[in-house]
Motif scaffolding. Structure first.
Motif, PDB file in Angstrom:
ATOM      1  N   PHE A   2       0.843  -1.192   0.000  1.00  0.00           N
ATOM      2  CA  PHE A   2       0.000   0.000   0.000  1.00  0.00           C
ATOM      3  C   PHE A   2       0.877   1.242   0.000  1.00  0.00           C
ATOM      4  O   PHE A   2       1.836   1.337   0.766  1.00  0.00           O
ATOM      5  N   ASP A   3       0.524   2.190  -0.885  1.00  0.00           N
ATOM      6  CA  ASP A   3       1.252   3.447  -1.008  1.00  0.00           C
ATOM      7  C   ASP A   3       0.328   4.577  -0.568  1.00  0.00           C
ATOM      8  O   ASP A   3      -0.557   4.997  -1.321  1.00  0.00           O
ATOM      9  N   GLU A   4       0.515   5.059   0.640  1.00  0.00           N
ATOM     10  CA  GLU A   4      -0.349   6.095   1.198  1.00  0.00           C
ATOM     11  C   GLU A   4      -0.306   7.378   0.366  1.00  0.00           C
ATOM     12  O   GLU A   4      -1.333   8.053   0.187  1.00  0.00           O
ATOM     13  N   LYS A   5       0.855   7.706  -0.154  1.00  0.00           N
ATOM     14  CA  LYS A   5       1.002   8.935  -0.929  1.00  0.00           C
ATOM     15  C   LYS A   5       0.133   8.898  -2.182  1.00  0.00           C
ATOM     16  O   LYS A   5      -0.516   9.899  -2.539  1.00  0.00           O
ATOM     17  N   LYS A   6       0.105   7.759  -2.868  1.00  0.00           N
ATOM     18  CA  LYS A   6      -0.712   7.633  -4.079  1.00  0.00           C
ATOM     19  C   LYS A   6      -2.200   7.761  -3.743  1.00  0.00           C
ATOM     20  O   LYS A   6      -2.966   8.404  -4.471  1.00  0.00           O
ATOM     21  N   ALA A   7      -2.626   7.131  -2.659  1.00  0.00           N
ATOM     22  CA  ALA A   7      -4.030   7.203  -2.264  1.00  0.00           C
ATOM     23  C   ALA A   7      -4.420   8.631  -1.893  1.00  0.00           C
ATOM     24  O   ALA A   7      -5.462   9.150  -2.330  1.00  0.00           O
ATOM     25  N   ARG A   8      -3.578   9.299  -1.111  1.00  0.00           N
ATOM     26  CA  ARG A   8      -3.893  10.647  -0.659  1.00  0.00           C
ATOM     27  C   ARG A   8      -3.956  11.626  -1.823  1.00  0.00           C
ATOM     28  O   ARG A   8      -4.736  12.588  -1.805  1.00  0.00           O
ATOM     29  N   ARG A   9      -3.165  11.408  -2.857  1.00  0.00           N
ATOM     30  CA  ARG A   9      -3.166  12.308  -4.007  1.00  0.00           C
ATOM     31  C   ARG A   9      -4.536  12.350  -4.669  1.00  0.00           C
ATOM     32  O   ARG A   9      -5.051  13.427  -5.010  1.00  0.00           O
ATOM     33  N   VAL A  10      -5.160  11.186  -4.855  1.00  0.00           N
ATOM     34  CA  VAL A  10      -6.479  11.140  -5.485  1.00  0.00           C
ATOM     35  C   VAL A  10      -7.536  11.732  -4.560  1.00  0.00           C
ATOM     36  O   VAL A  10      -8.408  12.497  -4.996  1.00  0.00           O
ATOM     37  N   ILE A  11      -7.448  11.406  -3.283  1.00  0.00           N
ATOM     38  CA  ILE A  11      -8.418  11.942  -2.313  1.00  0.00           C
ATOM     39  C   ILE A  11      -8.347  13.462  -2.267  1.00  0.00           C
ATOM     40  O   ILE A  11      -9.375  14.148  -2.303  1.00  0.00           O
ATOM     41  N   ILE A  38     -12.889   3.115  -1.038  1.00  0.00           N
ATOM     42  CA  ILE A  38     -12.743   2.597  -2.401  1.00  0.00           C
ATOM     43  C   ILE A  38     -11.561   3.268  -3.087  1.00  0.00           C
ATOM     44  O   ILE A  38     -10.721   2.603  -3.724  1.00  0.00           O
ATOM     45  N   ILE A  39     -11.462   4.582  -2.968  1.00  0.00           N
ATOM     46  CA  ILE A  39     -10.363   5.304  -3.606  1.00  0.00           C
ATOM     47  C   ILE A  39      -9.023   4.856  -3.041  1.00  0.00           C
ATOM     48  O   ILE A  39      -8.049   4.636  -3.778  1.00  0.00           O
ATOM     49  N   ARG A  40      -8.961   4.690  -1.735  1.00  0.00           N
ATOM     50  CA  ARG A  40      -7.711   4.241  -1.117  1.00  0.00           C
ATOM     51  C   ARG A  40      -7.324   2.851  -1.634  1.00  0.00           C
ATOM     52  O   ARG A  40      -6.168   2.598  -1.967  1.00  0.00           O
ATOM     53  N   ASP A  41      -8.311   1.955  -1.708  1.00  0.00           N
ATOM     54  CA  ASP A  41      -8.018   0.585  -2.149  1.00  0.00           C
ATOM     55  C   ASP A  41      -7.595   0.545  -3.618  1.00  0.00           C
ATOM     56  O   ASP A  41      -6.646  -0.158  -3.977  1.00  0.00           O
ATOM     57  N   VAL A  42      -8.305   1.292  -4.467  1.00  0.00           N
ATOM     58  CA  VAL A  42      -8.022   1.241  -5.904  1.00  0.00           C
ATOM     59  C   VAL A  42      -6.701   1.921  -6.237  1.00  0.00           C
ATOM     60  O   VAL A  42      -5.877   1.382  -6.983  1.00  0.00           O
ATOM     61  N   PHE A  43      -6.490   3.105  -5.681  1.00  0.00           N
ATOM     62  CA  PHE A  43      -5.343   3.909  -6.103  1.00  0.00           C
ATOM     63  C   PHE A  43      -4.129   3.784  -5.187  1.00  0.00           C
ATOM     64  O   PHE A  43      -3.025   4.175  -5.577  1.00  0.00           O
ATOM     65  N   GLY A  44      -4.340   3.231  -3.995  1.00  0.00           N
ATOM     66  CA  GLY A  44      -3.214   3.095  -3.074  1.00  0.00           C
ATOM     67  C   GLY A  44      -2.585   1.717  -3.053  1.00  0.00           C
ATOM     68  O   GLY A  44      -1.438   1.551  -2.631  1.00  0.00           O
ATOM     69  N   THR A  45      -3.322   0.703  -3.512  1.00  0.00           N
ATOM     70  CA  THR A  45      -2.782  -0.655  -3.542  1.00  0.00           C
ATOM     71  C   THR A  45      -1.910  -0.819  -4.779  1.00  0.00           C
ATOM     72  O   THR A  45      -2.363  -0.627  -5.899  1.00  0.00           O
ATOM     73  N   VAL A  46      -0.636  -1.161  -4.554  1.00  0.00           N
ATOM     74  CA  VAL A  46       0.316  -1.270  -5.661  1.00  0.00           C
ATOM     75  C   VAL A  46       0.863  -2.692  -5.743  1.00  0.00           C
ATOM     76  O   VAL A  46       0.762  -3.487  -4.798  1.00  0.00           O
ATOM     77  N   ARG A  47       1.441  -3.003  -6.866  1.00  0.00           N
ATOM     78  CA  ARG A  47       1.962  -4.348  -7.099  1.00  0.00           C
ATOM     79  C   ARG A  47       3.237  -4.589  -6.291  1.00  0.00           C
ATOM     80  O   ARG A  47       4.093  -3.708  -6.181  1.00  0.00           O
ATOM     81  N   ASP A  48       3.356  -5.793  -5.758  1.00  0.00           N
ATOM     82  CA  ASP A  48       4.549  -6.146  -4.995  1.00  0.00           C
ATOM     83  C   ASP A  48       5.803  -6.128  -5.868  1.00  0.00           C
ATOM     84  O   ASP A  48       6.883  -5.734  -5.421  1.00  0.00           O
TER      85      ASP A  48
END
Length: 301
Positions: A2-11, A38-48
């Motif tokens: 999970f990338d918090e920065k990516k999720a927060r950017r969309v939010i 939903i936004i956090r899960d879609v945009f914050g979850t990144v590939r290992d």
């Protein structure tokens, strides 16, 4: 991962936009908890294996009417138009007919026009139901089953509104099979209510069944109906999760806690008093009960 920065950017982007409807018209778009998750899960979850890439390319969101899905669809479409980093991106708002697709477009247009920064860099063409970002060269465009060609699409984001209403599978196939292959990380976002499909032959039911199978697999089921697709994120609210017909008949559909479980926006975009009134009608009429189960509790009819 999970990338918090990516999720927060969309939010942060979406919460800079304005609400378009009801008592919140013109006010800052404050995401509801279920929308933010939903936004956090879609945009914050990144590939290992590559943290620069999103894990999910398809979000299937099935939820009863009047829970604010058109506005979140417009917000996500606007984000992809201006801020997802795609050059010459193609964002499509897809629905069964132009009138339905226009609902999301109108909301997105309002959000752009009421953001000085976005309005300055955009060009809106109402006759084509399109918004262009003059900086990135990206475009957002309405597409319906009434008017589309079978070739030439290179979507960076496709938002399907009310997939259950598609008259056939043609548009779904065109916009998913091989589409997006030229993009680094395209996204498909499906926002739909349960369908009225007694024969269980529609594309809406087919996609619902796939999403339900993934949900079952991640819950721990390993029967023949369970399946996994690591690219998909299924989010289903309501009785669409109840597969046993006998259990559906036994449920007390007049339990207010059940209403809250099915409708996460109660108290915000949906008034409890309105549902109570509809429930009284459902007690007196078989037809009204059918509508109540379908549109308020998200049961496939």
């Amino acid at each position: 991962m999970f990338d918090e920065k990516k999720a927060r950017r969309v939010i942060r982007f979406i919460e800079c936009l304005k609400h378009t409807k009801g008592e919140f018209h013109g006010k800052p778009f404050k995401l509801l908890p279920w929308q933010e998750k939903i936004i956090r899960d879609v945009f914050g979850t990144v590939r290992d294996d590559d943290p620069s890439m999103r894990q999910y390319n398809t979000a299937y969101i099935e939820i009863p009417k009047k829970n604010g899905k058109s506005e979140i669809a417009a917000g996500l479409g606007t984000y992809h138009l201006f801020a997802d980093g795609e050059t010459n991106g193609e964002i499509y708002l897809v629905a069964a007919d132009r009138d339905n697709a226009d609902i999301v477009f109108a909301a997105a247009k309002f959000m752009v026009e009421h953001s000085p920064a976005l309005k300055k860099r955009s060009r809106i063409v109402d006759s084509k139901k399109a918004i262009f970002d003059t900086v990135s060269g990206s475009k957002m465009k309405v597409l319906s089953s009434e008017a589309y060609s079978k070739h030439g699409y290179k979507p960076s984001c496709v938002i399907f509104d009310e997939l259950h209403a598609q008259p056939n599978r043609d548009l779904w196939d065109v916009m998913t099979f091989g589409a997006g292959a030229a993009r680094r990380q395209p996204v498909w976002i499906v926002l739909t209510t349960a369908g009225d499909d007694p024969d269980r032959k529609s594309i809406g039911w087919e996609v619902h069944e796939k999403a339900l199978g993934i949900w079952r697999y991640r819950r721990g089921d390993r029967d023949e109906r369970a399946q996994d697709d690591p690219r998909w994120l299924p989010i289903i609210y309501g009785l669409g999760l109840v597969e046993d017909e006998d259990k559906l008949k036994e449920l007390n559909i007049f339990d207010e806690q059940l209403w809250r479980d099915c409708n996460p926006s109660i108290g915000r975009t949906l008034r409890l008093s309105a549902i109570r009134a509809e429930a009284q009608d459902a007690k007196r009429s078989e037809a009204a009960e059918r509508l109540f189960r379908w549109l308020r509790l998200n049961q496939w009819i």
